[in-house]
Design a protein around this motif. Sequence first.
Motif, short mmCIF file in Angstrom:
data_model
loop_
_atom_site.label_atom_id
_atom_site.label_comp_id
_atom_site.label_asym_id
_atom_site.label_seq_id
_atom_site.Cartn_x
_atom_site.Cartn_y
_atom_site.Cartn_z
N VAL A 1 8.56 123.73 76.21
CA VAL A 1 7.48 123.01 75.42
C VAL A 1 7.13 123.78 74.30
CG1 VAL A 1 4.91 122.57 75.52
CG2 VAL A 1 6.36 121.70 77.30
N GLU A 2 7.18 125.20 74.45
CA GLU A 2 6.74 126.00 73.24
C GLU A 2 7.92 125.91 72.28
OE1 GLU A 2 6.76 129.71 75.44
OE2 GLU A 2 4.33 129.84 75.22
N ALA A 3 9.20 126.05 72.73
CA ALA A 3 10.03 125.78 71.68
C ALA A 3 10.13 124.46 70.94
CB ALA A 3 11.60 126.22 72.38
N LYS A 4 9.83 123.33 71.67
CA LYS A 4 9.89 121.99 71.21
C LYS A 4 8.55 122.13 69.93
CE LYS A 4 11.99 119.13 71.64
NZ LYS A 4 13.02 118.61 70.90
N ALA A 5 7.32 122.70 70.38
CA ALA A 5 6.25 122.61 69.29
C ALA A 5 6.92 123.44 68.08
CB ALA A 5 5.13 123.52 70.09
N GLY A 6 7.49 124.42 68.29
CA GLY A 6 8.06 125.22 66.99
C GLY A 6 9.07 124.29 66.42
N ARG A 7 9.96 123.61 66.83
CA ARG A 7 10.82 122.59 66.30
C ARG A 7 10.34 121.53 65.37
NH1 ARG A 7 14.39 124.06 70.65
NH2 ARG A 7 13.94 122.16 71.92
N LEU A 8 9.08 120.69 66.24
CA LEU A 8 8.52 120.05 65.47
C LEU A 8 7.45 120.55 64.20
CD1 LEU A 8 6.79 118.01 68.67
CD2 LEU A 8 8.40 116.97 67.05
N VAL A 9 7.14 121.72 64.36
CA VAL A 9 6.30 122.27 63.06
C VAL A 9 7.37 122.42 62.06
CG1 VAL A 9 5.16 124.16 62.02
CG2 VAL A 9 4.68 123.48 64.35
N ALA A 10 8.62 122.95 62.34
CA ALA A 10 9.62 123.14 61.25
C ALA A 10 10.18 121.59 60.64
CB ALA A 10 10.86 123.88 61.96
N ARG B 1 2.56 113.80 61.96
CA ARG B 1 2.76 113.26 63.21
C ARG B 1 3.41 114.44 63.82
NH1 ARG B 1 4.54 107.31 65.19
NH2 ARG B 1 2.85 106.82 63.76
N ARG B 2 4.67 115.05 63.14
CA ARG B 2 5.02 116.05 63.84
C ARG B 2 4.29 117.16 64.08
NH1 ARG B 2 8.02 112.40 62.14
NH2 ARG B 2 10.25 111.92 62.52
N ILE B 3 3.57 117.55 63.15
CA ILE B 3 2.49 118.74 63.11
C ILE B 3 1.41 118.25 64.30
CG2 ILE B 3 0.75 120.29 62.07
CD1 ILE B 3 3.60 120.69 61.06
N GLY B 4 1.13 117.18 64.27
CA GLY B 4 0.04 116.93 65.49
C GLY B 4 0.66 116.82 66.91
N GLN C 1 -0.78 119.31 69.90
CA GLN C 1 -1.06 118.92 71.28
C GLN C 1 -0.07 119.59 72.56
OE1 GLN C 1 -3.54 116.94 72.48
NE2 GLN C 1 -3.15 117.64 74.06
N LEU C 2 0.96 119.77 72.25
CA LEU C 2 2.08 120.50 73.04
C LEU C 2 1.22 121.88 73.15
CD1 LEU C 2 5.43 119.56 71.95
CD2 LEU C 2 4.19 118.74 73.76
N ARG C 3 1.07 122.46 72.21
CA ARG C 3 0.42 123.91 72.26
C ARG C 3 -1.07 123.96 72.98
NH1 ARG C 3 2.79 126.14 66.36
NH2 ARG C 3 4.72 126.94 67.32
N ASP C 4 -1.77 122.83 72.63
CA ASP C 4 -2.75 122.76 73.49
C ASP C 4 -2.86 122.41 74.88
OD1 ASP C 4 -5.98 122.25 72.96
OD2 ASP C 4 -5.73 120.62 74.04
N ASP C 5 -1.99 121.76 75.13
CA ASP C 5 -1.36 121.59 76.54
C ASP C 5 -1.21 123.06 77.23
OD1 ASP C 5 -1.66 119.02 76.28
OD2 ASP C 5 0.34 118.51 76.24
N VAL C 6 -0.33 123.84 76.66
CA VAL C 6 -0.39 125.30 77.26
C VAL C 6 -1.44 126.00 77.16
CG1 VAL C 6 1.08 127.33 76.54
CG2 VAL C 6 2.29 124.99 76.53
N GLY C 7 -2.14 125.95 76.14
CA GLY C 7 -3.58 126.72 76.24
C GLY C 7 -4.56 126.38 77.26
N ASP C 8 -4.58 125.29 77.46
CA ASP C 8 -5.28 124.69 78.53
C ASP C 8 -5.11 125.65 79.93
OD1 ASP C 8 -7.44 122.57 79.53
OD2 ASP C 8 -5.94 122.59 81.00
N VAL C 9 -3.83 125.52 80.09
CA VAL C 9 -3.57 126.28 81.78
C VAL C 9 -3.46 127.72 81.38
CG1 VAL C 9 -1.49 126.32 83.19
CG2 VAL C 9 -1.96 124.06 81.91
#
Length: 547
Positions: free
Chosen positions: A393-402, A305-308, A312-320
Amino acid sequence: MRPTQATDHHEAGAPPAFRLVALARSPVRVRSGGPRGSDGSHGSCESDAARSGPSADRPEPDRCGGPDGFAGVRAADRDVRAAVSRVLDQELAERLERSRAVDPVFADDLALRVAHFTQRGGKRVRSQLLWWAMRACGGGDDTSALAALRLGAAVELLQTCALVQDDVMDRSPRRRGRPALHADIGAQYGAAVAPDRAGRFGEAAAVLAGDLALAWADDLVAGTALPAGTGHLVRRLWGDLRTEMVAGQYLDLQGQITGSRSLSRALRSACLKSALYSVERPLALGAALAGADGATTGALCSAGRRIGMAFQLRDDVGDVFSDDEGTGRPAGGDIREGKSTCLTALARARAEAAGDRLALTVLDRALGKHDLSPAGLEEVRDILRRTGALATVEAKAGRLVAQGLRRFDAVPLDPAGAGPLRELLVAAAGGTPAGSAARPEGASANRPAGRPEGTPATPPAGRPEGTPATRPAARAQGSPANGTTADPHPSTANAPAGRPHASPPGGPTASPATGPATRVTAPAPAPAPQHDTPLSLFASHSEDSRA
């Protein structure tokens, strides 16, 4: 849409009519030190379509290996993506043959497009996650392995349904660098009718194409021989997967029509569409096929769930921020459709808190503006940077992966699948923040206590290479590698009631002295997910949740 219901298969029961070879039941699985499988053939996989010969409008089925092109567990380990594709090729060839018998025009216009869309596919991350979760949880006999490949193929067909209909809802003309299915079939008849009529026809046909892909996916699940004792749980997870996919898409649409800009709603949609559908449920299906206990499955799902969510957070960034060539879709699609993503919802919350009227004006003017110009999109990008939403958002995505990787590393798993699964999770999330991906020094990859060091796990062939195109070009500087976010709501999927989250997984392990231990089947199906969990996963500062 009324999906078919999957059913259990019994040893003595006759296979469904469209199956070619009856599948034998497997013995009780045990955990041992190495891969369990065979490279041997399991009989002819030649279908009626194959015997009639390939044609330009029909995929050529696999002609080697056993049923569904299954050539053994080790062969699938070497290239999971190819193994799933072989199953899809054979199943789609049979489906096209039967569609042609129904009506040739239907087969050529609709069924063939569904087949080609699915075969072109993407990275097949979901089906690979399912396979490696099965292997990491000790699965590897022929029945569970073939079931994993067939369920993986079903997940790919479900993804076809999701993408084809998503393009209609988003009015997106392209997908994966090609015309979207609704645009393609509309153009086929465009010369004979008015453009608006052709467009409407293409959209309606694409809805039917998505329904067809869903029906074929359900047929695949229903026609799969499942390991003993797993049928009820697999059916429950498959039903949850479909329902959550639809719910997530509906929340997207509902947010657009109501103009919702709530961060909590954006996170809930992200959890349903990506964290659950793309990562957690495939992991749970693989674990179920292997007969994993509830604690092991729950820990895997918590990590997934955290990886997913990070994906999504990185996908949101990538879309823009990504270009059209990198993603195969126009940049800023979410902005033009008026979707409230975590990124834009956080930017709005920050702007409101700071009284930044200019930022709010830019966001209000751009969100939902279908003809937004490149200059207008650049203004939005500037607001996302200036409010700090992008960096957060970028930092949060990294923390969720960790967080996800720490949870994953604490689970005792079979080395045959643990290493490849970990690498795939890292790649699926778009890479890992510095210092968080590496295992603690001296620790082996999810090695159960007492297990001898085995052969290093082989990386999953066909996994996403490097960083996905949707990953932002630059990571926020100074973001902590291991994260500080409170993590009070772990995933409860498949976890036995009453077990504290901190309890160590209770799966059986093997030791050189006592030999392999018999695996215990999960006692109950997965409970419904707690949908308020995503916000607690995301928010590390009170300001993040004020939206």
